[in-house]
Scaffold this motif. Structure first.
Motif, PDB file in Angstrom:
ATOM      1  N   THR A 320    -122.809 -64.482   6.549  1.00  0.00           N
ATOM      2  CA  THR A 320    -121.681 -65.249   5.999  1.00  0.00           C
ATOM      3  C   THR A 320    -122.168 -66.242   4.947  1.00  0.00           C
ATOM      4  O   THR A 320    -121.573 -66.366   3.865  1.00  0.00           O
ATOM      5  CB  THR A 320    -120.946 -65.997   7.127  1.00  0.00           C
ATOM      6  OG1 THR A 320    -120.475 -65.048   8.099  1.00  0.00           O
ATOM      7  CG2 THR A 320    -119.761 -66.769   6.576  1.00  0.00           C
ATOM      8  N   TYR A 321    -123.252 -66.928   5.249  1.00  0.00           N
ATOM      9  CA  TYR A 321    -123.827 -67.868   4.271  1.00  0.00           C
ATOM     10  C   TYR A 321    -124.331 -67.132   3.042  1.00  0.00           C
ATOM     11  O   TYR A 321    -124.170 -67.608   1.901  1.00  0.00           O
ATOM     12  CB  TYR A 321    -124.964 -68.651   4.923  1.00  0.00           C
ATOM     13  CG  TYR A 321    -125.621 -69.646   3.990  1.00  0.00           C
ATOM     14  CD1 TYR A 321    -124.988 -70.847   3.654  1.00  0.00           C
ATOM     15  CD2 TYR A 321    -126.874 -69.373   3.434  1.00  0.00           C
ATOM     16  CE1 TYR A 321    -125.585 -71.742   2.791  1.00  0.00           C
ATOM     17  CE2 TYR A 321    -127.472 -70.271   2.572  1.00  0.00           C
ATOM     18  CZ  TYR A 321    -126.837 -71.458   2.249  1.00  0.00           C
ATOM     19  OH  TYR A 321    -127.436 -72.352   1.396  1.00  0.00           O
ATOM     20  N   LYS A 323    -123.107 -64.381   1.842  1.00  0.00           N
ATOM     21  CA  LYS A 323    -121.936 -64.005   1.040  1.00  0.00           C
ATOM     22  C   LYS A 323    -121.413 -65.174   0.221  1.00  0.00           C
ATOM     23  O   LYS A 323    -121.020 -65.014  -0.940  1.00  0.00           O
ATOM     24  CB  LYS A 323    -120.826 -63.478   1.961  1.00  0.00           C
ATOM     25  CG  LYS A 323    -121.095 -62.092   2.529  1.00  0.00           C
ATOM     26  CD  LYS A 323    -119.910 -61.607   3.345  1.00  0.00           C
ATOM     27  CE  LYS A 323    -120.106 -60.178   3.823  1.00  0.00           C
ATOM     28  NZ  LYS A 323    -118.934 -59.662   4.556  1.00  0.00           N
ATOM     29  N   ILE A 324    -121.395 -66.357   0.823  1.00  0.00           N
ATOM     30  CA  ILE A 324    -120.871 -67.534   0.129  1.00  0.00           C
ATOM     31  C   ILE A 324    -121.736 -67.879  -1.087  1.00  0.00           C
ATOM     32  O   ILE A 324    -121.227 -68.214  -2.162  1.00  0.00           O
ATOM     33  CB  ILE A 324    -120.782 -68.736   1.090  1.00  0.00           C
ATOM     34  CG1 ILE A 324    -119.732 -68.476   2.174  1.00  0.00           C
ATOM     35  CG2 ILE A 324    -120.434 -70.019   0.340  1.00  0.00           C
ATOM     36  CD1 ILE A 324    -119.685 -69.528   3.250  1.00  0.00           C
ATOM     37  N   THR A 325    -123.036 -67.789  -0.911  1.00  0.00           N
ATOM     38  CA  THR A 325    -123.957 -68.252  -1.957  1.00  0.00           C
ATOM     39  C   THR A 325    -124.317 -67.190  -2.994  1.00  0.00           C
ATOM     40  O   THR A 325    -124.660 -67.530  -4.131  1.00  0.00           O
ATOM     41  CB  THR A 325    -125.254 -68.772  -1.312  1.00  0.00           C
ATOM     42  OG1 THR A 325    -125.820 -67.743  -0.475  1.00  0.00           O
ATOM     43  CG2 THR A 325    -124.978 -70.005  -0.465  1.00  0.00           C
ATOM     44  N   GLY A 330    -117.088 -63.236  -5.465  1.00  0.00           N
ATOM     45  CA  GLY A 330    -116.493 -64.265  -4.619  1.00  0.00           C
ATOM     46  C   GLY A 330    -115.154 -63.874  -4.025  1.00  0.00           C
ATOM     47  O   GLY A 330    -114.982 -62.810  -3.433  1.00  0.00           O
ATOM     48  N   TYR A 335    -115.842 -61.605  -1.123  1.00  0.00           N
ATOM     49  CA  TYR A 335    -117.247 -62.027  -0.997  1.00  0.00           C
ATOM     50  C   TYR A 335    -118.174 -60.843  -0.708  1.00  0.00           C
ATOM     51  O   TYR A 335    -119.053 -60.921   0.140  1.00  0.00           O
ATOM     52  CB  TYR A 335    -117.397 -63.093   0.096  1.00  0.00           C
ATOM     53  CG  TYR A 335    -116.712 -64.397  -0.245  1.00  0.00           C
ATOM     54  CD1 TYR A 335    -117.342 -65.359  -1.021  1.00  0.00           C
ATOM     55  CD2 TYR A 335    -115.414 -64.658   0.195  1.00  0.00           C
ATOM     56  CE1 TYR A 335    -116.702 -66.552  -1.344  1.00  0.00           C
ATOM     57  CE2 TYR A 335    -114.772 -65.837  -0.122  1.00  0.00           C
ATOM     58  CZ  TYR A 335    -115.424 -66.780  -0.899  1.00  0.00           C
ATOM     59  OH  TYR A 335    -114.785 -67.964  -1.216  1.00  0.00           O
TER      60      TYR A 335
END
Length: 528
Positions: A320-321, A323-325, A330, A335
């Motif tokens: 999850t992290y 995908k965010i970064t 986005g 994502y």
């Protein structure tokens, strides 16, 4: 290969009998009937087979040049795709046809059945009950058909102009195919509802089960001591209110009258609890001795389960992290990431164990069965939150409640299949496939970004599972964002649950609540 078929059939039969044990443990013997038991067991078994096809999909996709044939049938990627289609159709048919029909039939049966005398008091024949149940099932299916029709006419245009790098991905997944978009849209709606259930039941089960095993339950001696103390306090309060009005001739106030009524009700509840403790003491003296002997093993099992939960939680959090970064598109594509950046423990375990198939299948089976049991545990402990009166207790559960549980588990399995793209993205998408990178002059794992390169375009093949779920992400970014937010909610709620269960005291063995006391009181009033 015949030996492999034998093992797979043995696995299916093992899952069926495990499901039968679970159903027999909870279903009310007076309300059970063979068709209900077999339907629920079939539902549990098919749902597990659906997710246990994933390692086979990964293996066949990772070895396209190894022609495997058994029973005059080549086992390749296209054959696995057909198996997936039939399994998913079967799972949806069970969830939205067989289970609803059984639910309505069990309700019709319960309305006209006297359990005390084991008699059917209804004037309706069996055929009329079946017809009424079938009509109600048709109405339910009609609602599902509305979703399908809406999927056929719902064709949003996805704007990729701001992310031209993903044009090749759009072409690869063929997201403009209208027929598959309709199916994907309907599955997305089911998944949206399923993610709500997964966030609640999955997060609760994955955190509650390990802590329950580690902490255990209060002993009967502790339970009896607690009840005696509570009774003593209640009687002291009751005596204080009585003495207050014995010394004076004043009339008892309404507030004190309500307090006395509440105290009497609590006293009846505690007496009922005390009776349950005495009943357990007389029935399970040998069992209590056995529980004390196996207590150390219970703690070890709980620690192992806690390690599994931590691995699942950390893998979901890492992806999850990531995908965010690192998502290049986005919010617009839910994502989607082209290549993972951070080390994912479960993903790494699956990828490297896949070199020694069926070792990865064994690990996958253990983790999947654990998730299945935790989800079922969460449903049992939390109850069916959106329906009142559907309780799940040992040998006291109505068949209708178990039908709802089976439907929830089936939808949850679809969600878990989707979660594999977050839990182990590399394994679920490409397995252990490699290609020769011209720039680095070394073998590299296949990624979505690598598929766009000439040297990897025909080498890196995607699994059927990843192709289907990535089509949803690209074809319907709105749902992909919902799934992403639901996953973040799952992580947040799991973190809260961990804190709660770390601070929570031991659970009680006595399954008694005030509703039981009120039911007994109502029965006594009827008999007067």
């Amino acid at each position: 290969m015949y030996f492999a078929w034998f093992l797979y059939i043995a696995l299916i039969l093992g899952l069926y009998f495990l499901s039968r044990i679970i159903v027999k443990y909870y279903i009310d013997p007076a309300e059970s009937y063979n068709f209900a038991i077999n339907s629920i067991c079939l539902s549990f078994t098919v749902s597990m087979i659906c997710i246990l096809m994933v390692p086979i999909d990964v293996f066949v996709t990772s070895h396209p040049n190894d022609v495997i044939s058994t029973l005059h049938q080549p086992i390749n990627k296209y054959f696995i795709r057909e198996v997936f289609i039939y399994l998913y159709i079967g799972l949806l048919f069970i969830t939205f046809v067989i289970l609803p029909f059984n639910y309505f039939y069990s309700e019709e049966r319960a309305l006209s059945y006297d359990n005390d005398f084991d008699l059917d008091l209804s004037e309706k024949r069996l055929s009329s009950k079946i017809i009424r149940s079938a009509k109600q099932t048709v109405y339910f299916i009609g609602f599902i058909c509305v979703l399908l029709i809406s999927g056929l006419v719902f064709n949003p245009e996805v704007n990729y102009s701001t992310s031209e790098k993903l044009e090749w991905v759009k072409t690869m997944f063929d997201v403009d195919h209208l027929g598959e978009q309709a199916i994907s849209f309907c599955i997305s709606i089911i998944l949206t509802f399923g993610f709500c259930l997964w966030v609640i039941y999955g997060s609760y089960g994955l955190t509650a089960l390990p802590f329950q095993l580690i902490k255990g339950a209060r002993s009967l001696e502790e339970e009896k001591s607690q009840v005696d103390n509570d009774l003593a306090k209640l009687r002291e309060k009751y005596r204080a209110i009585q003495e207050k009005y014995q010394k004076s001739s004043s009339k008892i106030s309404k507030g004190d009258q309500r307090a006395l009524t509440n105290l009497k009700r609590k006293e009846r509840f505690l007496n009922l609890k005390n009776e349950k403790i005495i009943e357990l003491e007389t029935q399970t003296k040998s069992l209590q001795t056995i529980f004390k002997i196996i207590s150390p093993f219970r703690i070890i099992i709980g620690m192992i389960c806690l390690c599994f939960s931590v691995l699942i939680f950390s893998s979901l959090a890492i992806t999850t992290y990531d995908k965010i970064t690192n998502s290049s598109c986005g919010f617009k594509c839910g994502y989607l990431i082209q290549e993972k950046t951070f080390l994912n423990p479960i993903d790494t375990l699956y990828v490297y164990s896949s070199y020694y198939f069926p070792l990865d299948y064994l690990f996958f089976f253990i983790f999947t069965l654990y998730i299945f049991i935790c989800t079922l545990y969460g449903i049992i402990k939390c109850g069916i939150i959106f329906l009142k009166g559907f309780e799940i207790k040992k040998e006291q559960t109505q068949p209708s409640s178990l039908f709802i549980v089976a439907a929830i588990l089936n939808i949850s399995i679809l969600v878990v299949c989707n979660q594999l793209m977050t839990l182990c993205p590399q394994y679920a998408t490409f397995g252990n496939q490699h290609y020769y990178d011209i720039r680095t002059r070394q073998q590299s794992l296949c990624t979505l970004e690598a598929v766009s390169k000439v040297e990897a375009k025909f080498i890196c093949q995607m699994t059927n599972l990843s192709t289907f779920y990535n089509k949803i992400s690209l074809g319907y970014p709105m749902f992909a964002v919902i799934f992403f937010l639901a996953n973040a909610s799952f992580l947040g709620l799991s973190s809260l649950m961990i804190f709660i269960f770390m601070c929570k005291k031991k659970a009680s063995q006595i399954d008694v609540n005030e509703d039981d006391e009120l039911d007994d009181e109502s029965k006594s009033l009827i008999n007067i």
